[in-house]
Design a protein around this motif. Structure first.
Motif, PDB file in Angstrom:
ATOM      1  N   CYS A 114      53.948  44.852  53.235  1.00 57.98           N
ATOM      2  CA  CYS A 114      52.988  44.071  52.477  1.00 57.98           C
ATOM      3  C   CYS A 114      52.397  44.918  51.349  1.00 57.98           C
ATOM      4  N   LYS A 115      52.207  44.298  50.213  1.00 60.09           N
ATOM      5  CA  LYS A 115      51.661  45.013  49.061  1.00 60.09           C
ATOM      6  C   LYS A 115      50.176  45.275  49.259  1.00 60.09           C
ATOM      7  N   GLU A 116      49.734  46.454  48.814  1.00 56.55           N
ATOM      8  CA  GLU A 116      48.321  46.806  48.875  1.00 56.55           C
ATOM      9  C   GLU A 116      47.715  46.744  47.478  1.00 56.55           C
ATOM     10  N   TYR A 117      46.405  46.437  47.451  1.00 50.95           N
ATOM     11  CA  TYR A 117      45.686  46.293  46.188  1.00 50.95           C
ATOM     12  C   TYR A 117      44.436  47.174  46.203  1.00 50.95           C
ATOM     13  N   PRO A 118      44.060  47.747  45.045  1.00 53.57           N
ATOM     14  CA  PRO A 118      42.909  48.660  44.998  1.00 53.57           C
ATOM     15  C   PRO A 118      41.580  47.896  44.998  1.00 53.57           C
ATOM     16  N   ILE A 119      40.892  47.928  46.115  1.00 53.20           N
ATOM     17  CA  ILE A 119      39.652  47.181  46.287  1.00 53.20           C
ATOM     18  C   ILE A 119      38.460  48.128  46.169  1.00 53.20           C
ATOM     19  N   GLN A 120      37.573  47.819  45.244  1.00 54.57           N
ATOM     20  CA  GLN A 120      36.383  48.639  45.057  1.00 54.57           C
ATOM     21  C   GLN A 120      35.280  48.261  46.043  1.00 54.57           C
ATOM     22  N   ASN A 121      35.185  46.953  46.324  1.00 53.68           N
ATOM     23  CA  ASN A 121      34.122  46.504  47.223  1.00 53.68           C
ATOM     24  C   ASN A 121      34.392  45.074  47.652  1.00 53.68           C
ATOM     25  N   ILE A 122      33.950  44.721  48.863  1.00 52.19           N
ATOM     26  CA  ILE A 122      33.926  43.340  49.330  1.00 52.19           C
ATOM     27  C   ILE A 122      32.492  43.035  49.734  1.00 52.19           C
ATOM     28  N   SER A 123      31.857  42.177  48.959  1.00 55.17           N
ATOM     29  CA  SER A 123      30.455  41.833  49.195  1.00 55.17           C
ATOM     30  C   SER A 123      30.384  40.424  49.773  1.00 55.17           C
ATOM     31  N   ARG A 124      29.913  40.300  50.995  1.00 53.88           N
ATOM     32  CA  ARG A 124      29.930  39.029  51.720  1.00 53.88           C
ATOM     33  C   ARG A 124      28.591  38.302  51.609  1.00 53.88           C
ATOM     34  N   LEU A 125      28.640  37.002  51.945  1.00 53.20           N
ATOM     35  CA  LEU A 125      27.447  36.157  52.073  1.00 53.20           C
ATOM     36  C   LEU A 125      26.582  36.169  50.815  1.00 53.20           C
ATOM     37  N   ARG A 126      27.225  36.025  49.670  1.00 52.79           N
ATOM     38  CA  ARG A 126      26.509  35.972  48.403  1.00 52.79           C
ATOM     39  C   ARG A 126      26.243  34.516  48.024  1.00 52.79           C
ATOM     40  N   MET A 127      25.120  34.277  47.396  1.00 49.44           N
ATOM     41  CA  MET A 127      24.783  32.940  46.925  1.00 49.44           C
ATOM     42  C   MET A 127      24.085  33.028  45.570  1.00 49.44           C
ATOM     43  N   GLY A 128      24.461  32.123  44.660  1.00 47.98           N
ATOM     44  CA  GLY A 128      23.739  31.979  43.416  1.00 47.98           C
ATOM     45  C   GLY A 128      24.222  32.794  42.245  1.00 47.98           C
ATOM     46  N   SER A 129      25.075  33.812  42.456  1.00 46.07           N
ATOM     47  CA  SER A 129      25.481  34.673  41.343  1.00 46.07           C
ATOM     48  C   SER A 129      26.967  34.611  41.022  1.00 46.07           C
ATOM     49  N   ASP A 130      27.775  34.088  41.928  1.00 53.18           N
ATOM     50  CA  ASP A 130      29.234  34.120  41.732  1.00 53.18           C
ATOM     51  C   ASP A 130      29.869  32.735  41.842  1.00 53.18           C
ATOM     52  N   GLY A 131      29.031  31.696  41.753  1.00 52.41           N
ATOM     53  CA  GLY A 131      29.536  30.344  41.909  1.00 52.41           C
ATOM     54  C   GLY A 131      28.817  29.619  43.030  1.00 52.41           C
ATOM     55  N   GLU A 132      29.255  28.408  43.305  1.00 44.42           N
ATOM     56  CA  GLU A 132      28.573  27.561  44.280  1.00 44.42           C
ATOM     57  C   GLU A 132      28.804  28.018  45.713  1.00 44.42           C
ATOM     58  N   GLY A 133      27.806  27.734  46.560  1.00 45.99           N
ATOM     59  CA  GLY A 133      27.932  27.972  47.983  1.00 45.99           C
ATOM     60  C   GLY A 133      27.939  29.437  48.375  1.00 45.99           C
ATOM     61  N   VAL A 134      28.172  29.674  49.654  1.00 49.37           N
ATOM     62  CA  VAL A 134      28.311  31.046  50.167  1.00 49.37           C
ATOM     63  C   VAL A 134      29.663  31.594  49.720  1.00 49.37           C
ATOM     64  N   ARG A 135      29.648  32.793  49.152  1.00 50.54           N
ATOM     65  CA  ARG A 135      30.874  33.344  48.614  1.00 50.54           C
ATOM     66  C   ARG A 135      31.017  34.815  48.994  1.00 50.54           C
ATOM     67  N   SER A 136      32.262  35.265  48.993  1.00 53.06           N
ATOM     68  CA  SER A 136      32.570  36.688  49.097  1.00 53.06           C
ATOM     69  C   SER A 136      33.054  37.155  47.736  1.00 53.06           C
ATOM     70  N   LEU A 137      32.456  38.232  47.225  1.00 52.03           N
ATOM     71  CA  LEU A 137      32.877  38.805  45.956  1.00 52.03           C
ATOM     72  C   LEU A 137      33.800  39.974  46.236  1.00 52.03           C
ATOM     73  N   ILE A 138      35.030  39.854  45.765  1.00 54.49           N
ATOM     74  CA  ILE A 138      36.027  40.901  45.938  1.00 54.49           C
ATOM     75  C   ILE A 138      36.196  41.616  44.599  1.00 54.49           C
ATOM     76  N   THR A 139      35.772  42.877  44.552  1.00 56.83           N
ATOM     77  CA  THR A 139      35.793  43.646  43.314  1.00 56.83           C
ATOM     78  C   THR A 139      37.015  44.548  43.283  1.00 56.83           C
ATOM     79  N   LEU A 140      37.824  44.389  42.243  1.00 58.00           N
ATOM     80  CA  LEU A 140      39.057  45.154  42.111  1.00 58.00           C
ATOM     81  C   LEU A 140      38.900  46.298  41.124  1.00 58.00           C
ATOM     82  N   TYR A 141      39.727  47.318  41.315  1.00 60.24           N
ATOM     83  CA  TYR A 141      39.684  48.520  40.475  1.00 60.24           C
ATOM     84  C   TYR A 141      40.615  48.366  39.273  1.00 60.24           C
ATOM     85  N   GLY A 142      40.147  48.836  38.128  1.00 62.25           N
ATOM     86  CA  GLY A 142      40.970  48.834  36.929  1.00 62.25           C
ATOM     87  C   GLY A 142      40.462  47.848  35.895  1.00 62.25           C
ATOM     88  N   CYS A 143      40.402  48.285  34.625  1.00 61.38           N
ATOM     89  CA  CYS A 143      39.952  47.419  33.540  1.00 61.38           C
ATOM     90  C   CYS A 143      40.536  47.903  32.220  1.00 61.38           C
TER      91      CYS A 143
END
Length: 212
Positions: free
Chosen positions: A2-31
């Motif tokens: 399985c392919k692996e991806y560079p994950i900077q952070n996984i922020s759970r149970l977020r509301m109000g900043s990343d879209g509707e409802g309860v969300r998990s923000l998955i932050t990836l490395y590289g820009c």
């Protein structure tokens, strides 16, 4: 394997900043950009190394909140860095998630069109960080040309409905004022954008000042 991806952070149970409802923000490395006041410099400057995870490993961490996500019409938001550097991960996550879980992407669209095209069937909404339609100011602020992001935006509107994209346009103290913000909004409206997030970017000592 399985392919692996560079994950900077996984922020759970977020509301109000990343879209509707309860969300998990998955932050990836590289820009590809080097914005003068970058809010997440650790996603590209090497100061905090990412953890390599497979889509299945990421989903396992997110799915513990599945009931909360489904009950609130929430889902997953991919941020960064630039998540569209990894369209394969987004597609894999779409296959793992419940159909009711929405998938959102925060992006500059400063990636090859093929990356965007590969994500179209998996993503419910894109939050696009254009910053300005002034090509000179865009390069001064991001270190890159506006042409690629703008061309991708126009191609996107030919493939997806306008309500599936929201463009974020900041007032940047010392660089882009209210007049420049409105000028950018008007130009984007003319090409078909209908959803906007207008705000003032707060510059503090914690923001990374890239020398440009």
């Amino acid at each position: 394997m399985c392919k692996e991806y560079p994950i900077q952070n996984i922020s759970r149970l977020r509301m109000g900043s990343d879209g509707e409802g309860v969300r998990s923000l998955i932050t990836l490395y590289g820009c590809p950009l080097r914005c003068r006041y970058c809010i997440n410099p650790h996603t590209w400057d090497g100061s905090l190394l990412p953890v390599n995870l497979t889509a299945e490993e990421i989903f396992k961490r997110v799915s513990v909140d599945r009931l909360y996500i489904l009950a609130t019409n929430g889902g997953i938001t991919f941020g960064g860095g630039e998540p569209l550097l990894y369209p394969g991960l987004i597609s894999e996550m779409r296959g793992l998630c419940d159909p009711e879980m929405t998938i959102y992407v925060e992006t500059s669209l400063h990636v090859p069109w093929e990356n965007i095209e590969a994500s179209l069937d998996a993503v419910d909404r894109y939050f696009v960080d254009i910053k300005t339609m002034d090509a000179v100011l865009y390069k001064e602020y991001t270190g890159m040309e506006l042409d690629l992001s703008l061309e991708n935006l126009k191609r996107f509107l030919k493939r997806k409905p306008a309500d599936s994209i929201a463009v974020r346009i900041p007032i940047i103290p010392g660089m882009a004022d209210e007049n420049k913000q409105e000028e950018t909004r008007a130009k984007l409206y003319d090409i078909g954008i209908r959803r906007f997030d207008l705000f003032t970017y707060v510059i503090s000592d914690s923001k990374h000042l890239h020398p440009g």
